[in-house]
Design a protein around this motif. Structure first.
Motif: not given
Lengths: 92, 92, 92, 92
Positions: D82, D85-88
């Motif tokens: 999770i 995904v947020f970092r990307h």
């Protein structure tokens, strides 16, 4: 737009359309959610590359012509559009 | 840069610096994580507004001067910078 | 929040505040617009790293506790917040 | 994934594929660059809505199951994904 830049953009967009169809198949095969999200992010990145190419071509043609032209209102308009494109991409 | 645009950018950045210090206090007071993240996102949005104002001023001064000038290499350079700024903001 | 994650976030935010003050000085010294924009983008990136660290700590503490708990409404709430944080960061 | 969320994602992705084909036609008809970029940005936004829906479904199923389960390593793994995904999505 310059024909080479346009052909490049069309080529990349056809590849994105194929990519999106591949993501639909991943969902139909019930693939892992995080892998699907990863592919969606990759398609978004590919779209960013297309819009960058189009902006670059636009700056070198329409924008350059307008700025070198005598119509102050037209200069204002094309520059405002560039700021607007940047604003839309920038964090809301 | 145009003095009005510069003064506006400085004013907004001072407000962002105050905002960031406020977020530090939120963390020291052990405030709810999601609220802290919300404030960080707001500070990032405020920074986007600053860079948009600076880009707008840059287009109307340096870029316009360069494009109206006789130096083809300089025109190329300033336009490449705009594409690069856009690329950096766009999805990687 | 976990004290280590909190200390790390505070440390990074102090550095961002210093960075923003440095950008104000760049403007006062009338530095080149594109260089100023580059520094603003770097400050935004630094803020992203802070919110990622806080989200990570939040998932491992509050979210894990809520999901392991018996309160269905609370589980719903914390998961909805994660989606909301993601939505805000994602392209609008 | 929950069948309703999956059907919704597939439906939206089919619409994005159609949108991308429409953008290709815009380029073939030599439409104005800025309008093309606007449509590319709209397609990216539509893709963001798809990944948000998938993330939401993922949190409510796989992530909830893993966090309620006894396997500490598996809990670690799903939470790390999770954050990733947020970092990307977050500013690089």
């Amino acid at each position: 737009m310059d024909p080479t830049a346009r052909a490049d953009a069309i080529h990349r967009l056809k590849s994105v359309a194929g990519h999106v169809n591949g993501i639909i198949r991943m969902l139909e095969e019930d693939r892992y959610c995080i892998d699907v999200i990863g592919q969606i992010q990759a398609a978004q990145t590919a779209l960013s590359r297309v819009s960058e190419g189009i902006l670059d071509a636009h700056l070198r043609t329409c924008v350059t012509t307008a700025i070198q032209g005598a119509d102050a209102e037209e200069r204002e308009r094309v520059l405002g559009e560039i700021t607007e494109v940047f604003r839309h991409t920038n964090r809301p």
